[in-house]
Design an enzyme around this catalytic site. Structure first.
Site, PDB file in Angstrom:
ATOM      1  N   SER A  81      -0.182   3.683 -15.641  1.00 25.00           N
ATOM      2  CA  SER A  81      -0.082   2.542 -16.538  1.00 25.00           C
ATOM      3  C   SER A  81      -1.452   1.888 -16.668  1.00 25.00           C
ATOM      4  CB  SER A  81       0.932   1.548 -15.975  1.00 25.00           C
ATOM      5  OG  SER A  81       1.169   0.533 -16.908  1.00 25.00           O
ATOM      6  N   GLU A 103       7.346   7.766 -15.984  1.00 23.85           N
ATOM      7  CA  GLU A 103       6.079   7.046 -15.927  1.00 23.85           C
ATOM      8  C   GLU A 103       5.323   7.371 -14.637  1.00 23.85           C
ATOM      9  OE1 GLU A 103       6.368   2.771 -16.435  1.00 23.85           O
ATOM     10  OE2 GLU A 103       4.571   2.508 -15.201  1.00 23.85           O
ATOM     11  N   ARG A 116       6.791  -2.147  -2.614  1.00 21.54           N
ATOM     12  CA  ARG A 116       7.564  -2.819  -3.660  1.00 21.54           C
ATOM     13  C   ARG A 116       9.021  -2.956  -3.239  1.00 21.54           C
ATOM     14  NH1 ARG A 116       4.711  -0.474  -9.197  1.00 21.54           N
ATOM     15  NH2 ARG A 116       2.593  -0.873  -8.426  1.00 21.54           N
ATOM     16  N   ARG A 132      11.645   6.265  -7.191  1.00 23.58           N
ATOM     17  CA  ARG A 132      11.547   4.811  -6.995  1.00 23.58           C
ATOM     18  C   ARG A 132      11.729   4.502  -5.522  1.00 23.58           C
ATOM     19  NH1 ARG A 132      11.707   0.962 -10.790  1.00 23.58           N
ATOM     20  NH2 ARG A 132      12.472   2.435 -12.340  1.00 23.58           N
ATOM     21  N   ARG A 139       5.230   9.910  -6.126  1.00 18.11           N
ATOM     22  CA  ARG A 139       5.894  10.089  -7.416  1.00 18.11           C
ATOM     23  C   ARG A 139       5.282  11.266  -8.200  1.00 18.11           C
ATOM     24  NH1 ARG A 139       7.264   5.552 -12.025  1.00 18.11           N
ATOM     25  NH2 ARG A 139       8.680   4.777 -10.417  1.00 18.11           N
TER      26      ARG A 139
END
Length: 469
Positions: A394, A391, A292, A307, A436
Site C-alpha cells: 500500500s 493486498e 495489529r 490476517r 503474507r
RNA sequence: GGAGAGGUGGCAGAGCGGUUGAAUGCGCCGGAUUCGAAAUCCGGUUGGGCCUUCGGGUCCACGGGGGUUCGAAUCCCCCCCUCUCCGCCA
C-alpha cells in the site's frame, strides 16, 4: 493534521474532503471553537501586555518597598505598606481578569484539538470518488510470461493449485495449532523452510531497497509512546488497532504501544527537527515486526497467513521537500520499486487506485498493490478456489499532513539556517510484508507434484536450495 | 531495582523572585579595514500563535505539564529525559 489557517480560509474544501472520506468530524464545531478561542486569546493578550508594562514600571519599586518594610521602624511602616498596597492593586485586578479568560480558553482547547486531530486530509481531485474498497479502480496489471489471466492457475499451469494452507501443512512450513496454543487466534509458528523462506524474502526485499535503490537502512523502535502514534497519524483513529503495553498499571509513568508498521519509527526519527533542504529527500527502509489487533475483523480471513496479529515488514518512507510535483514523482517511484521487486519474483499483480472512501485520514492519495493468490476467491463447481487478488502493498502520499503533526520542517541550512521553515512532505510504501507475501509465493511457485520451487532471487538467502518438498 | 547529579538560544556556559528572550565566549551572517585574506573593530544572529490599515503590534516558549506570586529561567508538585556509581542481565 490539517492546517487550521487553511481550514479558516476555505472550510468547504475540508467539509467536502471529510464527506468524500466518509468522516463525520464536526468541522463547524471546530470553526466555532477556533473563533471563540482566538477571541479569548486576544483579550487575554491585551491584558497581559498591560500587566507586563505595569510590572516593568512598578515592579522594581515593589521589590524595594517590601525590602524596606522588613527593616522599617514602626513609625515608617504604615506609609510604606500603603504605597505597596497601592502599587499592587492595578496588576492584581488584571490578574483576575486574565485568569478568567485563561479558564475559558482551557475549556475550549481540549475539544478543539480533539476535533482538529480527526479532520482528514482532503483527497486529491484526481482520486476517484467512492465509499469503500469495492469502488477502487484497477490501474494496471502485470504477469510473467506463461500466465493467462483468463485461464487462471489451472489453465496456465495445467493442474489444480493447492492453497497455501494445504502447502504449509503438507510441507511442514507453518505450525498453526502451536501458535494458537501460545498466543491465541491469528497466531502461527513458521517452521523449518517456512521460516527460512520468510527470512529470505525479507532479506531480499531489504537489500533490494538498500543496494539498488539507495535507501538508508534503519532499525527502529516497535514499542513506542502514545505521542509517536499520534504524531505519525495513527492515533486517535487507529487506537483500537494497536496493542497497549500497560506500564502505568504497574506504577510506571507511561504506557507504550506496539507499532503496526515500521512507518511509525521511520517517520518519528526526525520529529521536531528542522531538516536541511539540501539533504532532502530522505529515503529510509526498515524491517520490523508489526503488531495489529485486527479489532473489528472478527471472522474475516481467519485461516492461514493472510490476517495475523504479528508479522514482519520491510517498509520504505520518503521525506521530501514540500513540492507537489516532487511528492507525486516519488509516489510513482516508490510504486515502481515494488513493481520491480514483484517482477523479479515473477508474481502476478495489479495496481489499484484507491477511492476516496478507502484512503484513511492521512492520505491525499493511495495506491494498493495486490498480488494474485490462487488459493483465494470464489469456489468452483469442484469446491476448489478460483483465485483472487490480495493486498500485499500500500503506497500512500500524504503531503505535509503527517509532517505537520510530527513538527518536521525543512529550510536551507537546517536547524542553524535562516529564513522561513516549511513542513516536509512524506510518503510510505510496503516493500514486502511477510508471511503474507508467502501466500502468493508458495501458491504461484507450487508444482504439479506438490513441491514448491524456490524463486531464483531467494535461493542465495536459503543456502542455495531450489525447491521445498 | 538502589543511590546521587543534571536538563537554559546552533554549541559551550552564566543567571537562582522584579525593565532577562535571557550575560559572556564560540560559531554563523552582514559591514568597516585590506590588493585579497588572516587578525581587529562595528552591527546582526531562536521558534511559534494571534491581530494587522502590511508600517507593524502583541503574546507564548529556559525538558513537558500544573501550582505559588502583583511579577517565575529562578520557589513548590507531577512527569519525561540524560549522566555517574552499585546491583541485575541479552
Amino acid at each position: 493534521m490539517i492546517d487550521l489557517r487553511q481550514l479558516r480560509e476555505d472550510p468547504d474544501r475540508f467539509r467536502r474532503g471529510a464527506r468524500l472520506k466518509g468522516s463525520d468530524c464536526d468541522i463547524d464545531r471546530l470553526l466555532e471553537l477556533d473563533t471563540q478561542k482566538r477571541s479569548y486569546q486576544q483579550d487575554a493578550e491585551r491584558l497581559r501586555a498591560e500587566q507586563k508594562s505595569l510590572a516593568k514600571s512598578s515592579g522594581p519599586r515593589m521589590g524595594q518597598l517590601s525590602g524596606q518594610i522588613k527593616s522599617a521602624s514602626d513609625a515608617d511602616r504604615p506609609a510604606l505598606e500603603a504605597e505597596l498596597a497601592d502599587l499592587r492593586a492595578a496588576p492584581a485586578r488584571l490578574k483576575d481578569q486574565i485568569q478568567e479568560l485563561e479558564a475559558r480558553i482551557n475549556e475550549v482547547e481540549p475539544e478543539l484539538s480533539a476535533i482538529l486531530l480527526t479532520v482528514p486530509q482532503p483527497p486529491d481531485d484526481d482520486v476517484p470518488e467512492g465509499s469503500s474498497a469495492d469502488d477502487n479502480v484497477e490501474i494496471s496489471r502485470w504477469a510473467p510470461d506463461g500466465w493467462d489471466w483468463d485461464a487462471g492457475f489451472k489453465g496456465s499451469k495445467g493442474f489444480d493449485p493447492q492453497t497455501h494452507l494445504e502447502l504449509c501443512e503438507r510441507l511442514g512450513l507453518v505450525d498453526f495449532p502451536r501458535g494458537v496454543k501460545m498466543a491465541g487466534s491469528r497466531s502461527y509458528v513458521l517452521t523449518g523452510l517456512g521460516m527460512r523462506l520468510h527470512q529470505a524474502i525479507l532479506r531480499y526485499a531489504f537489500d533490494f531497497m538498500v543496494q539498488h535503490n539507495g535507501f538508508t537502512p534503519m532499525s527502529v523502535p516497535v514499542i513506542v509512546r502514545e505521542e509517536a502514534m499520534t504524531a505519525t497519524g495513527f492515533f486517535p483513529g487507529g487506537r483500537d488497532q494497536a496493542y497497549l503495553v500497560s506500564e502505568t498499571a504497574r506504577g510506571a509513568g507511561q504506557d507504550l504501544f506496539l507499532t503496526g508498521t515500521g512507518e511509525v519509527g521511520l517517520m518519528g526519527l526526525h520529529q521536531d527537527e528542522i531538516l536541511d533542504t539540501a539533504r532532502l529527500p530522505l529515503r529510509y527502509v526498515t524491517v520490523s515486526p508489526c503488531f495489529r489487533r485486527e479489532a473489528g475483523a472478527a471472522g474475516k480471513d481467519t485461516a492461514g497467513l493472510y490476517r495475523i496479529h504479528q508479522f514482519d515488514k520491510v517498509e520504505q518512507v520518503v521525506i521530501c521537500a514540500p513540492d507537489e510535483a516532487e511528492s507525486r514523482a516519488w509516489h510513482k517511484k516508490m510504486i515502481g520499486y515494488v513493481e520491480d521487486l514483484l517482477r523479479s519474483l515473477e508474481l502476478p499483480y495489479r495496481l489499484l487506485q484507491c477511492c476516496t472512501g478507502d484512503l484513511g485520514a492521512k492520505n491525499a492519495d493511495m495506491v494498493d498493490i495486490e498480488s494474485w493468490m490462487p488459493g483465494r476467491g470464489e469456489l468452483d463447481a469442484g469446491g476448489r478456489p478460483t483465485g483472487d487478488f490480495g493486498e500485499t502493498h500500500s503506497a500512500s502520499r500524504l503531503y505535509d499532513y503527517q509532517c505537520r503533526r510530527l513538527n518536521m520542517r525543512c529550510r536551507e541550512g537546517g536547524e542553524t539556517g535562516k529564513g522561513a521553515t516549511a513542513f516536509c512532505h512524506s510518503l510510505n510504501n510496503t516493500v514486502a510484508a511477510s508471511p503474507r507475501i508467502l501466500i502468493p509465493l508458495l501458491e504461484m511457485y507450487q508444482n504439479a507434484d506438490g513441491t514448491v520451487t524456490i524463486p531464483e532471487p531467494l535461493r542465495p538467502h536459503m543456502g542455495g536450495i531450489d525447491r521445498i518438498g
